[in-house]
Design a protein around this motif. Sequence first.
Motif, PDB file in Angstrom:
ATOM      1  N   ILE A 137       0.839  -1.199   0.000  1.00 33.83           N
ATOM      2  CA  ILE A 137       0.000   0.000   0.000  1.00 33.83           C
ATOM      3  C   ILE A 137       0.878   1.255   0.000  1.00 33.83           C
ATOM      4  N   CYS A 138       1.956   1.238   0.764  1.00 34.54           N
ATOM      5  CA  CYS A 138       2.879   2.380   0.776  1.00 34.54           C
ATOM      6  C   CYS A 138       3.438   2.638  -0.622  1.00 34.54           C
ATOM      7  N   ALA A 139       3.798   1.573  -1.320  1.00 30.55           N
ATOM      8  CA  ALA A 139       4.313   1.729  -2.685  1.00 30.55           C
ATOM      9  C   ALA A 139       3.247   2.338  -3.586  1.00 30.55           C
ATOM     10  N   TYR A 140       2.025   1.872  -3.432  1.00 27.48           N
ATOM     11  CA  TYR A 140       0.913   2.417  -4.219  1.00 27.48           C
ATOM     12  C   TYR A 140       0.725   3.909  -3.918  1.00 27.48           C
ATOM     13  N   LEU A 141       0.769   4.268  -2.636  1.00 31.39           N
ATOM     14  CA  LEU A 141       0.590   5.670  -2.245  1.00 31.39           C
ATOM     15  C   LEU A 141       1.710   6.548  -2.786  1.00 31.39           C
ATOM     16  N   LYS A 142       2.920   6.016  -2.832  1.00 31.44           N
ATOM     17  CA  LYS A 142       4.037   6.761  -3.429  1.00 31.44           C
ATOM     18  C   LYS A 142       3.719   7.050  -4.896  1.00 31.44           C
ATOM     19  N   CYS A 143       3.196   6.072  -5.598  1.00 28.82           N
ATOM     20  CA  CYS A 143       2.824   6.262  -7.005  1.00 28.82           C
ATOM     21  C   CYS A 143       1.740   7.332  -7.143  1.00 28.82           C
ATOM     22  N   VAL A 144       0.731   7.262  -6.297  1.00 27.06           N
ATOM     23  CA  VAL A 144      -0.359   8.251  -6.332  1.00 27.06           C
ATOM     24  C   VAL A 144       0.205   9.653  -6.106  1.00 27.06           C
ATOM     25  N   GLU A 145       1.070   9.790  -5.120  1.00 25.50           N
ATOM     26  CA  GLU A 145       1.643  11.099  -4.812  1.00 25.50           C
ATOM     27  C   GLU A 145       2.501  11.617  -5.962  1.00 25.50           C
ATOM     28  N   GLU A 146       3.310  10.752  -6.555  1.00 19.74           N
ATOM     29  CA  GLU A 146       4.155  11.168  -7.680  1.00 19.74           C
ATOM     30  C   GLU A 146       3.308  11.562  -8.887  1.00 19.74           C
ATOM     31  N   LEU A 147       2.280  10.771  -9.167  1.00 20.09           N
ATOM     32  CA  LEU A 147       1.395  11.101 -10.295  1.00 20.09           C
ATOM     33  C   LEU A 147       0.646  12.408 -10.036  1.00 20.09           C
ATOM     34  N   SER A 148       0.228  12.636  -8.807  1.00 20.32           N
ATOM     35  CA  SER A 148      -0.455  13.889  -8.460  1.00 20.32           C
ATOM     36  C   SER A 148       0.463  15.091  -8.647  1.00 20.32           C
ATOM     37  N   ALA A 149       1.765  14.864  -8.531  1.00 24.19           N
ATOM     38  CA  ALA A 149       2.745  15.935  -8.726  1.00 24.19           C
ATOM     39  C   ALA A 149       3.153  16.061 -10.197  1.00 24.19           C
ATOM     40  N   ASN A 151       4.360  13.567 -12.167  1.00 26.86           N
ATOM     41  CA  ASN A 151       5.450  12.676 -12.567  1.00 26.86           C
ATOM     42  C   ASN A 151       4.874  11.382 -13.145  1.00 26.86           C
ATOM     43  N   THR A 152       4.806  11.310 -14.459  1.00 26.60           N
ATOM     44  CA  THR A 152       4.226  10.145 -15.134  1.00 26.60           C
ATOM     45  C   THR A 152       5.135   8.923 -15.107  1.00 26.60           C
ATOM     46  N   GLU A 153       6.329   9.071 -14.588  1.00 29.62           N
ATOM     47  CA  GLU A 153       7.272   7.954 -14.449  1.00 29.62           C
ATOM     48  C   GLU A 153       6.659   6.808 -13.624  1.00 29.62           C
ATOM     49  N   PHE A 154       5.691   7.129 -12.770  1.00 29.62           N
ATOM     50  CA  PHE A 154       5.110   6.149 -11.862  1.00 29.62           C
ATOM     51  C   PHE A 154       3.805   5.533 -12.387  1.00 29.62           C
ATOM     52  N   THR A 155       3.433   5.815 -13.625  1.00 27.93           N
ATOM     53  CA  THR A 155       2.168   5.321 -14.181  1.00 27.93           C
ATOM     54  C   THR A 155       2.109   3.800 -14.213  1.00 27.93           C
ATOM     55  N   LYS A 156       3.117   3.176 -14.797  1.00 27.34           N
ATOM     56  CA  LYS A 156       3.120   1.716 -14.911  1.00 27.34           C
ATOM     57  C   LYS A 156       3.241   1.057 -13.533  1.00 27.34           C
ATOM     58  N   ALA A 157       4.088   1.605 -12.692  1.00 25.73           N
ATOM     59  CA  ALA A 157       4.258   1.050 -11.342  1.00 25.73           C
ATOM     60  C   ALA A 157       2.931   1.058 -10.596  1.00 25.73           C
ATOM     61  N   LYS A 158       2.177   2.148 -10.716  1.00 27.31           N
ATOM     62  CA  LYS A 158       0.878   2.242 -10.032  1.00 27.31           C
ATOM     63  C   LYS A 158      -0.051   1.126 -10.486  1.00 27.31           C
ATOM     64  N   LYS A 159      -0.126   0.904 -11.790  1.00 24.88           N
ATOM     65  CA  LYS A 159      -1.008  -0.149 -12.312  1.00 24.88           C
ATOM     66  C   LYS A 159      -0.560  -1.531 -11.841  1.00 24.88           C
ATOM     67  N   THR A 160       0.720  -1.779 -11.868  1.00 28.77           N
ATOM     68  CA  THR A 160       1.260  -3.072 -11.436  1.00 28.77           C
ATOM     69  C   THR A 160       0.987  -3.317  -9.958  1.00 28.77           C
ATOM     70  N   ILE A 161       1.223  -2.305  -9.144  1.00 34.10           N
ATOM     71  CA  ILE A 161       1.022  -2.433  -7.693  1.00 34.10           C
ATOM     72  C   ILE A 161      -0.463  -2.566  -7.372  1.00 34.10           C
ATOM     73  N   GLU A 162      -1.301  -1.817  -8.086  1.00 35.44           N
ATOM     74  CA  GLU A 162      -2.748  -1.904  -7.872  1.00 35.44           C
ATOM     75  C   GLU A 162      -3.252  -3.322  -8.147  1.00 35.44           C
ATOM     76  N   LYS A 163      -2.745  -3.960  -9.187  1.00 35.95           N
ATOM     77  CA  LYS A 163      -3.120  -5.348  -9.490  1.00 35.95           C
ATOM     78  C   LYS A 163      -2.658  -6.283  -8.381  1.00 35.95           C
ATOM     79  N   ALA A 164      -1.445  -6.077  -7.906  1.00 29.90           N
ATOM     80  CA  ALA A 164      -0.915  -6.923  -6.825  1.00 29.90           C
ATOM     81  C   ALA A 164      -1.757  -6.776  -5.560  1.00 29.90           C
ATOM     82  N   ILE A 165      -2.186  -5.568  -5.254  1.00 27.29           N
ATOM     83  CA  ILE A 165      -3.018  -5.343  -4.074  1.00 27.29           C
ATOM     84  C   ILE A 165      -4.373  -6.018  -4.240  1.00 27.29           C
TER      85      ILE A 165
END
Length: 192
Positions: A137-149, A151-165
């Motif tokens: 969940i922390c990793a997912y939240l990091k992605c959300v925060e980066e995307l909100s700022a 930073n599209t670098e975290f787009t794929k990571a967010k999707k991957t982590i969301e699936k894992a969760i």
Amino acid sequence: MSHFFSYMARMKHIKRWGLMRNTREENIQEHSLQAAMIAHALAVIKNRLFNGSVDTQRVMALAVYHEAGEVITGDLATPIKYFSPEIKTAYKEIESIAEQKLVSMLPKAVRDDFEALILHREQDAEAYALVKAADKICAYLKCVEELSAGNTEFTKAKKTIEKAISRMDRPEVKYFMATFVPSFSLTLDEMG
């Protein structure tokens, strides 16, 4: 003289997400605090809403120390850590050696108490499963925060982590995600 807490203080120097451009760097010390708070919340939710019986304080303590070995090994990026079964196995062994080294730094009078938090997590599989869920969940939240700022670098990571969760199929995780995570996309003014 024990060097254990001097090593633990170095958690603030170990950066996470080393292979990715970050709008704000994150270290394992601040990550461990967030993971401890979320793991504790997951344990409380499990006990109160889903008939669980986990020790909430133990879950929180496990989370505080879940990255302890990284003060010796550093943070190895996930794509490298899981690149192959051989690398994953070798890294697990390196982590284990680092954790044993840390525990050996403690005075014998208190060593068993810390050893139970750092080395023998498998004895408390359910509690540690909550820590691993909190870590994700922390990793997912990091992605959300980066995307909100922006930073599209975290787009794929967010999707991957969301699936894992979602594959975790844990009701306490689903509850946490639905109840607490949406506000991470809001500004302070929007949270009002």
